[in-house]
Design an enzyme around this catalytic site. Structure first.
Site, PDB file in Angstrom:
ATOM      1  N   LYS A  17       0.843  -1.189   0.000  1.00 13.37           N
ATOM      2  CA  LYS A  17       0.000   0.000   0.000  1.00 13.37           C
ATOM      3  C   LYS A  17       0.880   1.242   0.000  1.00 13.37           C
ATOM      4  CE  LYS A  17      -4.532   1.151   1.051  1.00 13.37           C
ATOM      5  NZ  LYS A  17      -5.647   1.281   1.956  1.00 13.37           N
TER       6      LYS A  17
ATOM      7  N   TRP B 189      -3.234   0.728  -3.698  1.00 17.13           N
ATOM      8  CA  TRP B 189      -2.716  -0.639  -3.734  1.00 17.13           C
ATOM      9  C   TRP B 189      -1.787  -0.881  -4.911  1.00 17.13           C
ATOM     10  CZ3 TRP B 189      -3.128  -3.076   0.501  1.00 17.13           C
ATOM     11  CH2 TRP B 189      -4.271  -3.001   1.285  1.00 17.13           C
TER      12      TRP B 189
HETATM   13  P1  ADP Z   1      -9.153   2.492   2.248  1.00 12.12           P
HETATM   14  O1  ADP Z   1      -7.745   2.708   1.815  1.00 12.12           O
HETATM   15  O2  ADP Z   1     -10.069   3.476   1.665  1.00 12.12           O
HETATM   16  O3  ADP Z   1      -9.278   2.343   3.738  1.00 12.12           O
HETATM   17  P2  ADP Z   1      -8.904  -0.065   0.901  1.00 12.12           P
HETATM   18  O4  ADP Z   1      -9.925  -1.117   0.695  1.00 12.12           O
HETATM   19  O5  ADP Z   1      -8.186   0.476  -0.277  1.00 12.12           O
HETATM   20  O6  ADP Z   1      -9.656   1.076   1.674  1.00 12.12           O
HETATM   21  O7  ADP Z   1      -7.809  -0.577   1.924  1.00 12.12           O
HETATM   22  C1  ADP Z   1      -8.131  -1.234   3.112  1.00 12.12           C
HETATM   23  C2  ADP Z   1      -6.896  -1.775   3.763  1.00 12.12           C
HETATM   24  O8  ADP Z   1      -5.985  -0.700   4.044  1.00 12.12           O
HETATM   25  C3  ADP Z   1      -7.126  -2.435   5.094  1.00 12.12           C
HETATM   26  O9  ADP Z   1      -7.540  -3.775   4.970  1.00 12.12           O
HETATM   27  C4  ADP Z   1      -5.740  -2.312   5.731  1.00 12.12           C
HETATM   28  O10 ADP Z   1      -4.846  -3.298   5.246  1.00 12.12           O
HETATM   29  C5  ADP Z   1      -5.273  -0.960   5.251  1.00 12.12           C
HETATM   30  N1  ADP Z   1      -5.639   0.075   6.225  1.00 12.12           N
HETATM   31  C6  ADP Z   1      -6.707   0.903   6.205  1.00 12.12           C
HETATM   32  N2  ADP Z   1      -6.682   1.738   7.251  1.00 12.12           N
HETATM   33  C7  ADP Z   1      -5.590   1.431   7.982  1.00 12.12           C
HETATM   34  C8  ADP Z   1      -5.010   1.924   9.192  1.00 12.12           C
HETATM   35  N3  ADP Z   1      -5.543   2.930   9.853  1.00 12.12           N
HETATM   36  N4  ADP Z   1      -3.890   1.329   9.631  1.00 12.12           N
HETATM   37  C9  ADP Z   1      -3.307   0.314   8.960  1.00 12.12           C
HETATM   38  N5  ADP Z   1      -3.787  -0.188   7.807  1.00 12.12           N
HETATM   39  C10 ADP Z   1      -4.915   0.364   7.320  1.00 12.12           C
END
Ligand code: ADP
Length: 553
Positions: A450, A455
């Protein structure tokens, strides 16, 4: 026999949100920085009228209930009108992430069978290239006015958005239909393989809007001026276009201008009180504000999520700038809000250092979300702040399946008492939960990177490397990065007798994937560790290269 409630049955429809905003906060402003370069202002009443006109225009184009209306656009008022005009008229709004590789954009449009595509002026050259590949799209709509339409374009029958809207009279009544109808689709490439669509319903979106506006969630009110930095193509800007309508907040849209200087100037000019976005954006804003010796005059709260909020960022915003940081966790499959870190009265008595440690966690589940941590057999683990397990969730705004997929992603869970606890959605995140219910992400079981909130599929990067004639095996892992949170590192085993350099390997990615997804570095190793079943041991590689220093740039 059960006694039934005797309340009115009114479906929870997205159109009710903007109708409420127009009726009760009709003169509250929506301000947008346009792609065309200027600032546009109007009100919730104007937005509702134009959304109705858009619904009329889309019907005139022949779109039928359930048809998908795709967008490729930045945050702005026209995008907001498409949110409401399409969903409100029983069409389905499909927001596409323009940062994806062009072929992926076309793939997603075909997979969703989009019937129309509305796009910002900045994407005209891209869509001119992609239009022939978008097989289901019957109408291409350029989101601008007549004056900015190109003299000619290779896109057949290119339509002008403003012209379409302005041709209608607005005599349109929002239809009433089943609240379980699809309202929007958002694709995520958060797991391996091709991107997958999360299909939200009117019911799930309205419930999410209620929950996310609550005080211990985003705490949105009609006194707020809210600037969603999080893009509208990213899980509906975390639902803010809906929750802002529900409470009647002033909305400020930054368009494509997300650099520190542009954001700061907009924050100040419009007196923004609340904003939300991924950590990378705040780094840019903080660097600018610090560099110029500036302060915020109205900015009070921010929700930071999408990636872990670095403790130093939380501290700087809170201590140096007096901005409350609310760390949040969520995902596309959750519409997206799951947990937020807010302290209880009891915790506010704790020493500041202890409060900070709680705020750095991803926080507590909001009402509507059930969460648990489970072992690999689905057995729930205790909430003791130490046991780490796979994070699973369920609730009315959690997906039950992906668009067009036959296999359910849900898994069976047993409660701590060993009893069947039904089906839950596995998030691919690994977490602990403490006795107070504060969840903390400790790892990720899904094999992805990420970077700046977006992604990158390790599988895609590995497949490209494997296509190089000198590569025997390739693995891509995430390594920590101060600005982007994570960046991809490529680990390569060369074929016997082959010579391959870093530059040659990286050059091989050019034109095969979006530039920002190309690995930052390559390491050559004699072998990659494997499990007994032949799977690459990524965990071991991540451990081995966790201190790898990526080249600057
Ligand atoms: P968004 O980025 O809008 O939250 P996505 O579906 O693209 O949604 O990504 C979700 C993923 O991002 C989660 O499953 C996790 O792995 C990571 N993520 C989201 N928020 C956090 C956070 N506050 N801390 C760590 N990882 C996070």
């Amino acid at each position: 026999m059960a006694l039934m409630g005797q309340m009115m049955t009114m479906p929870l429809l997205i159109s009710s949100l903007i109708q409420h905003a127009a009726r009760h906060s009709g003169d509250t402003e929506i301000v947008s920085k346009r792609v065309e370069g200027d600032l546009h202002r109007y009100t919730w009443a104007d937005a509702e009228l134009r959304s109705r006109k858009l619904a009329q225009a889309l019907a005139r184009l022949g779109l039928q209930p359930g048809d998908r209306v795709a967008t490729l656009a930045w945050n702005g008022y026209r995008h907001l009108e498409i949110y409401y005009g399409s969903s409100g008229s029983q069409l389905v709004c499909h927001t596409i992430n323009p940062r994806l590789f062009p072929e992926q954009i076309a793939w997603i449009a075909n997979d969703a069978q989009d019937a129309a595509l509305c796009f910002d002026l900045s994407f005209l050259p891209l869509i001119e290239k992609l239009a022939p590949q978008m097989r289901s799209v019957r109408h291409f709509v350029l989101m601008t006015d007549r004056a900015h339409m190109p003299a000619q374009s290779s896109i057949p029958g290119l339509l002008c958005y403003d012209e379409l809207v302005e041709a209608e009279d607005g005599h349109y009544t929002w239809p009433v239909f089943d609240e379980n109808c699809a309202s929007s689709i958002c694709y995520t490439s958060g797991t391996t393989g091709n991107p997958k669509g999360a299909v939200y319903s009117h019911r799930s979106s309205v419930l999410h809007a209620y929950a996310s506006a609550m005080p211990d969630a985003m705490d949105c009110s009609r006194r707020d001026v809210i600037l969603p930095v999080v893009p509208m193509f990213h899980v509906n800007a975390w639902g803010l276009p809906y929750s802002c309508a529900a409470v009647g907040a002033k909305l400020v849209f930054p368009g494509p201008h997300l650099d520190g200087k542009s954001l700061y100037e907009l924050f100040e000019a419009e007196q923004v009180s609340f904003s939300a976005g991924v950590p990378t954006v705040w780094l840019g804003l903080l660097n600018y504000v610090r560099g110029q010796g500036l302060k915020f005059s109205s900015f009070k709260r921010t929700v930071i999520g999408g990636s872990a909020c670095p403790p130093a960022m939380l501290k700087t915003l809170m201590d140096d700038y007096g901005v409350e940081v609310i760390h949040a966790w969520g995902m596309t499959e959750l519409s997206p809000l799951g947990t937020l870190s807010k302290l209880s009265a009891k915790q506010l008595q704790l020493p500041v250092e202890e409060q900070r440690r709680l705020l750095e966690k991803q926080g507590k589940a909001i009402y509507g979300i059930d969460m648990a941590i489970v072992d690999d057999q689905g057995q729930a683990l205790p909430w003791d702040g130490r046991s780490a397990g796979n994070l699973v969730v369920r609730g009315p705004w959690v997906i039950a399946g992906y668009f067009g997929a036959e296999r359910s992603p849900l898994i069976a869970v047993r409660g701590e008492d060993g009893r069947d606890a039904g089906l839950w959605f596995p998030t691919g995140d690994v977490a602990t939960i403490d006795a107070d219910g504060f969840m903390q992400i400790t790892d990720r079981s899904k094999d992805v990177i990420k970077s700046g909130g977006e992604w990158i599929s390790s599988i895609d990067l590995e497949n490209i490397a494997m296509a190089h004639p000198s590569v025997h095996e390739a693995a891509v892992i995430a390594v920590p990065h101060p600005r982007w949170d994570e960046r991809p590192l490529l680990v390569v085993v060369c074929k016997p007798g082959c010579q391959l350099g870093r530059e040659e390997m990286l050059a091989f990615y050019e034109g095969r994937i979006a530039k920002w997804q190309i690995p930052d570095d390559v390491v050559f190793v004699p072998e990659i560790p494997h499990t007994a079943t032949g799977k690459m041991l990524k965990l071991k590689l991540r451990e081995q290269f966790k201190d790898h220093r990526l080249p600057a740039g």
